[in-house]
Scaffold this active site. Structure first.
Site, PDB file in Angstrom:
ATOM      1  N   HIS A  44       0.836  -1.201   0.000  1.00 38.65           N
ATOM      2  CA  HIS A  44       0.000   0.000   0.000  1.00 38.65           C
ATOM      3  C   HIS A  44       0.876   1.257   0.000  1.00 38.65           C
ATOM      4  O   HIS A  44       1.585   1.529   0.970  1.00 38.65           O
ATOM      5  CB  HIS A  44      -0.896  -0.029   1.239  1.00 38.65           C
ATOM      6  CG  HIS A  44      -1.800   1.133   1.381  1.00 38.65           C
ATOM      7  ND1 HIS A  44      -1.672   2.068   2.375  1.00 38.65           N
ATOM      8  CD2 HIS A  44      -2.880   1.514   0.645  1.00 38.65           C
ATOM      9  CE1 HIS A  44      -2.622   2.971   2.274  1.00 38.65           C
ATOM     10  NE2 HIS A  44      -3.369   2.656   1.225  1.00 38.65           N
ATOM     11  N   HIS A  79      -0.877  10.403  -3.060  1.00 38.15           N
ATOM     12  CA  HIS A  79      -2.206  10.097  -2.540  1.00 38.15           C
ATOM     13  C   HIS A  79      -3.103  11.330  -2.500  1.00 38.15           C
ATOM     14  O   HIS A  79      -4.257  11.292  -2.931  1.00 38.15           O
ATOM     15  CB  HIS A  79      -2.102   9.494  -1.134  1.00 38.15           C
ATOM     16  CG  HIS A  79      -3.431   9.201  -0.506  1.00 38.15           C
ATOM     17  ND1 HIS A  79      -4.132  10.132   0.255  1.00 38.15           N
ATOM     18  CD2 HIS A  79      -4.215   8.093  -0.552  1.00 38.15           C
ATOM     19  CE1 HIS A  79      -5.271   9.598   0.646  1.00 38.15           C
ATOM     20  NE2 HIS A  79      -5.352   8.362   0.183  1.00 38.15           N
TER      21      HIS A  79
END
Length: 289
Positions: A19, A61
């Site tokens: 991740h 992100h």
């Protein structure tokens, strides 16, 4: 549309997705984090996408730069004020400007000088060593700005010969945005598998047998938040009955779920007891093999 999005891992093996890279140990979405994820045995390395003012896909992100870079020091006057807060949006900066930012020091001084990578740089690092698992974030926001996030992703994958399921490096697309998912698979005709992510805002819409049946027209799998899946574990069987994979997020040693002694135990429960197909984790080295 439903088919196994993990064709390279058939035979019952579970899949490890790093991740934002090995983000427990290195600054998220840097080549340093991606490289460490490969060293720790990741099957796939995740990227999140934002787009610069000049239309380049970068791995980040947030839509803004201030959390993970020194943009406030390098470009102190280049902010927008939104609801009383100063925001440095990626789309207000060119790639050359973004590349001037330190994306490592916020995490640890030893990573000073790390840069935000482009998707091309991520491909060049990961290709042939693991799969790519890019998330398309805020596509409607970029469309409103005149930037085509979906088209940019597919064009770049095609340029690198990664737009087909049988390429040398598996690619799985993911998004929370069902309209984006439909556009990619139904309108733009990508043959790459796509995972529809499920969070609190859209979980009820897609988590019933009827919702999953509808999703199977444009998605190969679902990615629910782990707590939501714990609350409704029957979702796994419903999804599998339709040929959809299940990939929950996010497993972290720093945030172990209630009742588990470690993140390894937590992942093992989801993989074996709930029978999910893969997990997103910040700690690839703790994935139970």
């Amino acid at each position: 549309m439903a088919y196994n999005p993990y064709p390279h891992y058939q035979g019952g093996s579970k899949v490890l997705i790093a991740h934002r890279g090995a983000s427990a140990y290195a600054p998220e979405h840097t080549l340093e984090a991606y490289r460490l994820a490969l060293d720790q045995g990741a099957d796939f390395v995740e990227q999140d996408f934002q787009m610069t003012r000049d239309g380049v896909l970068v791995c980040l992100h947030d839509r803004t730069l201030q959390r993970t870079t020194d943009v406030e020091q390098v470009f102190p006057e280049r902010y927008q004020e939104v609801e009383g807060e100063r925001q440095w949006f990626v789309h207000d900066f060119t790639l050359e400007e973004v590349k001037r930012l330190d994306a490592g020091s916020w995490f640890d001084p030893k990573f000073a000088g790390a840069r935000i990578p482009t998707f091309t740089e991520a491909i060049e690092l990961v290709r042939g060593k693991a799969g790519l698992f890019p998330e398309l974030k805020d596509p409607q926001v970029y469309r409103d700005l005149g930037l085509d996030l979906e088209g940019g992703v597919l064009d770049l994958l095609k340029k690198h010969g990664l737009d087909q399921p049988d390429s040398d490096t598996p690619v799985i697309l993911q998004t929370f945005d069902a309209a984006c998912a439909r556009r990619l698979t139904l309108d733009m005709g990508t043959r790459l598998p796509l995972v529809l992510l499920l969070g609190r805002d859209n979980f009820v819409r897609w988590s019933s047998p009827e919702g999953l049946q509808e999703a199977s027209a444009f998605a190969a799998g679902i990615g629910p938040g782990k707590a939501l899946l714990q609350w409704q574990p029957g979702l796994v069987e419903w999804a599998h009955d339709l040929g959809l994979s299940v990939t929950p997020y996010t497993f972290r040693a720093s945030d172990v779920g209630h009742g588990f002694s470690s993140v390894g135990d937590e992942m093992r429960h989801y993989l074996t007891e709930l029978n999910v197909d893969a997990v997103f984790t910040d700690n690839p080295d703790l994935f139970p093999r």
